[in-house]
Design a protein around this motif. Structure first.
Motif, mmCIF file in Angstrom:
data_model
loop_
_atom_site.group_PDB
_atom_site.id
_atom_site.type_symbol
_atom_site.label_atom_id
_atom_site.label_comp_id
_atom_site.label_asym_id
_atom_site.label_seq_id
_atom_site.Cartn_x
_atom_site.Cartn_y
_atom_site.Cartn_z
ATOM 1 N N VAL A 467 -9.273 16.740 -22.581
ATOM 2 C CA VAL A 467 -8.111 17.251 -21.921
ATOM 3 C C VAL A 467 -7.409 16.419 -21.261
ATOM 4 C CG1 VAL A 467 -7.119 19.281 -20.634
ATOM 5 C CG2 VAL A 467 -8.721 19.630 -22.146
ATOM 6 N N GLU A 468 -5.981 16.111 -21.563
ATOM 7 C CA GLU A 468 -5.210 15.062 -20.400
ATOM 8 C C GLU A 468 -4.780 16.044 -19.570
ATOM 9 O OE1 GLU A 468 -2.217 12.849 -22.248
ATOM 10 O OE2 GLU A 468 -3.300 12.928 -24.110
ATOM 11 N N LEU A 469 -5.176 15.646 -18.386
ATOM 12 C CA LEU A 469 -4.808 16.534 -17.144
ATOM 13 C C LEU A 469 -3.227 16.532 -16.807
ATOM 14 C CD1 LEU A 469 -7.563 16.883 -14.452
ATOM 15 C CD2 LEU A 469 -7.053 18.381 -16.165
ATOM 16 N N HIS A 470 -2.971 15.339 -16.851
ATOM 17 C CA HIS A 470 -1.417 15.244 -16.574
ATOM 18 C C HIS A 470 -0.743 16.211 -17.238
ATOM 19 C CE1 HIS A 470 2.000 12.836 -15.239
ATOM 20 N NE2 HIS A 470 2.664 13.098 -16.479
ATOM 21 N N ARG A 471 -0.895 16.189 -18.725
ATOM 22 C CA ARG A 471 0.048 17.052 -19.578
ATOM 23 C C ARG A 471 -0.423 18.657 -19.282
ATOM 24 N NH1 ARG A 471 -0.505 18.836 -24.313
ATOM 25 N NH2 ARG A 471 -2.783 18.530 -24.603
ATOM 26 N N VAL A 472 -1.569 18.968 -18.789
ATOM 27 C CA VAL A 472 -1.927 20.248 -18.336
ATOM 28 C C VAL A 472 -0.987 20.748 -17.223
ATOM 29 C CG1 VAL A 472 -3.774 21.632 -17.557
ATOM 30 C CG2 VAL A 472 -4.313 20.077 -19.316
ATOM 31 N N VAL A 473 -0.750 19.842 -16.219
ATOM 32 C CA VAL A 473 -0.067 19.958 -15.038
ATOM 33 C C VAL A 473 1.252 20.246 -15.383
ATOM 34 C CG1 VAL A 473 0.601 19.297 -12.616
ATOM 35 C CG2 VAL A 473 -1.783 18.631 -13.602
ATOM 36 N N GLN A 474 1.937 19.739 -16.309
ATOM 37 C CA GLN A 474 3.336 19.767 -16.826
ATOM 38 C C GLN A 474 3.464 20.976 -17.195
ATOM 39 O OE1 GLN A 474 5.346 17.819 -15.717
ATOM 40 N NE2 GLN A 474 4.243 15.862 -15.200
ATOM 41 N N GLN A 475 2.674 21.392 -18.087
ATOM 42 C CA GLN A 475 2.475 22.614 -19.000
ATOM 43 C C GLN A 475 2.633 23.714 -18.004
ATOM 44 O OE1 GLN A 475 3.115 23.241 -22.128
ATOM 45 N NE2 GLN A 475 3.231 25.442 -21.608
ATOM 46 N N ALA A 476 1.643 23.794 -16.947
ATOM 47 C CA ALA A 476 1.761 25.034 -15.984
ATOM 48 C C ALA A 476 2.858 25.024 -15.407
ATOM 49 C CB ALA A 476 0.450 24.525 -14.934
ATOM 50 N N PHE A 477 3.549 23.831 -14.710
ATOM 51 C CA PHE A 477 4.967 24.026 -14.063
ATOM 52 C C PHE A 477 5.926 24.267 -15.027
ATOM 53 C CE2 PHE A 477 8.259 21.694 -11.822
ATOM 54 C CZ PHE A 477 8.103 22.320 -10.587
ATOM 55 N N LYS A 478 5.788 24.058 -16.379
ATOM 56 C CA LYS A 478 6.779 24.606 -17.145
ATOM 57 C C LYS A 478 6.672 26.029 -17.204
ATOM 58 C CE LYS A 478 9.109 23.150 -21.397
ATOM 59 N NZ LYS A 478 8.632 24.305 -22.397
ATOM 60 N N ASN A 479 5.526 26.594 -17.280
ATOM 61 C CA ASN A 479 5.375 28.211 -17.549
ATOM 62 C C ASN A 479 5.954 28.832 -16.099
ATOM 63 O OD1 ASN A 479 3.993 27.414 -19.587
ATOM 64 N ND2 ASN A 479 1.949 28.024 -18.717
ATOM 65 N N LEU A 480 6.357 28.035 -15.090
ATOM 66 C CA LEU A 480 6.765 28.666 -13.529
ATOM 67 C C LEU A 480 8.099 28.084 -13.671
ATOM 68 C CD1 LEU A 480 3.479 27.864 -11.722
ATOM 69 C CD2 LEU A 480 4.400 30.012 -12.334
ATOM 70 N N GLU A 481 8.734 27.728 -14.823
ATOM 71 C CA GLU A 481 10.128 26.993 -14.640
ATOM 72 C C GLU A 481 11.260 27.842 -13.779
ATOM 73 O OE1 GLU A 481 11.354 26.266 -18.423
ATOM 74 O OE2 GLU A 481 12.513 24.498 -17.854
ATOM 75 N N GLN A 482 11.162 29.434 -14.185
ATOM 76 C CA GLN A 482 12.001 30.040 -13.451
ATOM 77 C C GLN A 482 11.866 29.871 -11.911
ATOM 78 O OE1 GLN A 482 14.499 31.316 -15.164
ATOM 79 N NE2 GLN A 482 15.538 32.666 -13.320
ATOM 80 N N ALA A 483 10.756 30.463 -11.455
ATOM 81 C CA ALA A 483 10.537 30.404 -9.803
ATOM 82 C C ALA A 483 10.754 29.106 -9.377
ATOM 83 C CB ALA A 483 8.981 30.751 -9.749
#
Ligand code: ADP
Length: 624
Positions: A467-483
């Motif tokens: 798992v590329e952690l960098h991509r994972v962090v970006q994905q998590a942040f994207k899921n919280l885009e609105q907030a």
């Protein structure tokens, strides 16, 4: 006493004889070994036997893993019926050399290898038939024919005689001529059983005389004119010649001992347990064949070795103490368990019982019987682990049920209270307010239930991916885009490693931590930073914010179920960090927080490093 005969590799022209009436099973075993050795050496085999014996030899060869039928098909072996063949070799009552030479010579030609030097070996019962009919001189005559034939080529012969070594006929004069016609006598009994039976019988019957008899036997027994005769048969013959008055009694007692010994051996050898006898120093005196199924060693490999040689290094001390205990308490059975080392070097668990019978004149050894319990031990260990696991998860479940019930009751109480109020509400406005609060309570319960479900559904099946952690962090942040947008939060991500984990779980961890960093903000613009550090065996990942921070006394508590430091003003169920902890610990890592109120918080967690994928590239630094 004369040496044991050479059975495995009798020299060319060897002429063996076995007197089998006392134990026919031993004849089958010995002939089987003799023929097997011939097949291994690529010699031609000629077997002239009565049908019953031929069938037994074939079964014995098959038991030893050879295919006698194939040898017959390939003309490497020939089985002839003894009665028919004898008829063809006789003229009237007497063996006829010309007929004999023709019949047996032709049979040898059939099985003789093309490479002549390889020779042949035969087993014959022609003479035995004559002996049985009482035609003793005809039998000796036929033996001489055989010897003539042996001289002519590379041939060995094994004769079986239905003579009982314990019976008077074995001590009759006619047997002397028979012995003279042979080069070796094959023992009529198993291993040393016959020898020890005859020895014990002599001790019993001859009493005080025995010492004289033994020394006389040593000096006067010169079997030069005879075949090489095994010790037991030689002793029986010697007593017959020198102490004839006691010969019958010695032979009768020896027969009883021999059969008793055989019965005992059959019991021991067929027992599922291994049985070993050792001396006071721990040297192995005897071990049953069943030892092989437990330790891989054959009895011959263990006899003479010290017992502790097969004991696992970590159990040598305790086994040594057991031996001391056994030595100190004769005739008391001591039970033990230990790890022994199999011949293949694997370790096996063994359970045994040992009794000191050194003072028993019939045994004079320490007797142990033991069995392999490796599988049972593994099951026990697994069961113990399972029981611990079960106790732990039961305790967890109890806590969980208690906390879950407590927290679910709170919105339920609100819903119940406002439903009552709804019933008596006077105005539409009041009813609307009640309905809003009820909907709020129900929604909160639904959120709680969703979070609870995701916590309970976390399963750790050890399946891992890179798992590329960098991509994972970006994905998590994207899921919280609105907030993130609404709050103006910024995220800085340092170079991140590739780890072995379940990607969806790591997205959930980062999402919970980043969402908290946004929720528990101070008045300052939100700055979130994700960094990584390589430790010796794990990666340290940090998610830092400049939010309100957490007082030290709550640093542990907040990872518990439904633990919140806030009221309704900030939405949440108090399960986010519990989920993070369950995921991180499930991966074999740890999670904690460093925080100062008013300054900010740094949530840290570790992920074990997989050395195979390590040295992996660090992802690009980014700022969102
Ligand atoms: P929730 O956020 O749903 O309340 P969590 O389990 O995620 O539940 O967090 C538990 C509590 O820990 C929160 O209620 C909050 O009081 C505290 N907390 C969590 N993260 C932070 C943070 N970054 N800064 C300050 N407090 C935090």
């Amino acid at each position: 006493m004369s040496p044991q005969p050479l059975l495995e590799k009798p020299e060319p022209e060897a002429h063996l004889v076995q007197f089998y009436e006392a134990d026919e099973h031993v004849l089958t075993q010995n002939v089987g070994r003799y023929l097997l050795e011939g097949l291994k050496l690529d010699e031609g085999l000629l077997v002239i036997a009565i049908k019953e014996h031929a069938d037994a030899f074939i079964r014995e060869l098959e038991r030893c893993g050879t295919d006698p039928d194939a040898a017959v098909r390939n003309k490497r072996a020939l089985f002839l019926d003894a009665e028919e063949t004898l008829d063809r070799c006789m003229t009237g009552d007497q063996p006829d050399w010309r007929r004999f030479e023709h019949v047996i010579g032709t049979a040898f030609l059939e099985v003789r290898s093309r490479e002549d030097h390889l020779g042949c070996r035969a087993y014959g019962e022609l003479v035995a038939l004559l002996w049985k009919r009482g035609q003793f001189s005809a039998a000796i005559q036929l033996e001489e024919f055989w010897n003539k034939l042996l001289e002519s080529g590379n041939i060995k012969l094994f004769c079986g005689y239905p003579i009982d070594v314990f019976g008077p006929e074995f001590r009759a004069d006619s047997v002397n001529a028979l012995l003279c016609a042979h080069t070796h006598v094959v023992p009529a009994g198993l291993d040393s059983d016959l020898e020890s039976a005859v020895g014990r019988a002599m001790d019993d019957v001859l009493g005080a005389e025995i010492l004289n008899v033994r020394s006389e036997m040593r000096t006067s027994f010169q079997p030069t004119a005879w075949a090489t005769v095994p010790a037991a048969e030689a002793a029986i013959l010697w007593i017959g010649n020198h102490v004839p008055a006691k010969a019958d009694a010695v032979a009768a007692r020896a027969r009883t001992y021999y059969h008793g010994e055989k019965r005992f051996r059959a019991l021991v050898e067929n027992s599922a347990d291994a049985i070993s006898l050792i001396d006071a120093e721990g040297n192995v005196l005897y071990t049953s064949t069943s030892t092989t199924s437990i330790l891989g060693y054959g009895p011959r490999e263990l006899v003479g070795c010290n017992w502790l040689r097969v004991v696992h290094a970590e159990d040598v001390d305790s086994m040594g103490r057991t031996l001391e205990d056994v030595l100190a308490t004769p005739r008391r059975t001591v039970h033990w368990q230990a790890r022994l080392i199999h011949k293949s070097e694997r370790c096996c668990w063994v359970e045994g019982a040992t009794t000191n019978l050194l003072d028993d004149p019939d045994v004079r050894a320490i007797v142990s019987n033991y069995r392999d319990i490796t599988e049972r031990k593994h099951l026990e260990e697994e069961n113990e682990k399972r029981a611990e696991e079960l106790a732990r998860s039961n305790a967890e479940l109890q806590d969980f049920a208690y906390v879950a019930a407590h927290d679910l009751r709170e919105p339920l109480r609100t819903v119940a209270a406002y439903t009552q109020l709804l019933k008596i509400a006077q105005s539409d406005e009041e009813r609307g307010q009640c309905a809003d609060i009820i909907i709020g309570g129900v929604t909160r319960m639904a959120t709680l239930l969703d979070d609870l479900l995701s916590l309970t559904q976390l399963e750790f099946d050890n399946s891992r991916e890179a798992v590329e952690l960098h991509r994972v962090v970006q994905q998590a942040f994207k899921n919280l885009e609105q907030a993130a947008k609404e709050s103006g939060a910024t995220l800085a991500v340092d170079p991140m490693p590739v780890v072995q984990a379940r990607e969806s779980y790591l997205v959930e961890v980062f999402q919970n931590l980043i969402s908290n960093a946004i929720k528990y903000r101070s008045v300052a613009p939100i700055e979130i930073r994700v960094t990584s550090e390589a430790w010796e065996r794990e990666w340290l990942i940090k998610v830092s914010d400049n939010g309100i921070g957490i007082a030290p006394k709550y640093h542990d508590q907040i990872f518990g179920l439904f633990k919140r430091l806030h009221g309704r003003e900030v939405p949440g169920t108090g399960l986010g960090l519990a989920i993070c902890r369950k995921i991180v610990e499930g991966m074999g890592g740890k999670i904690w927080v460093d925080s100062k109120p008013g300054i900010g918080s740094t949530f840290c967690f570790t992920i074990p490093r997989d050395m195979t994928t390590d040295g992996s590239e660090l992802g690009a630094q980014s700022k969102t």
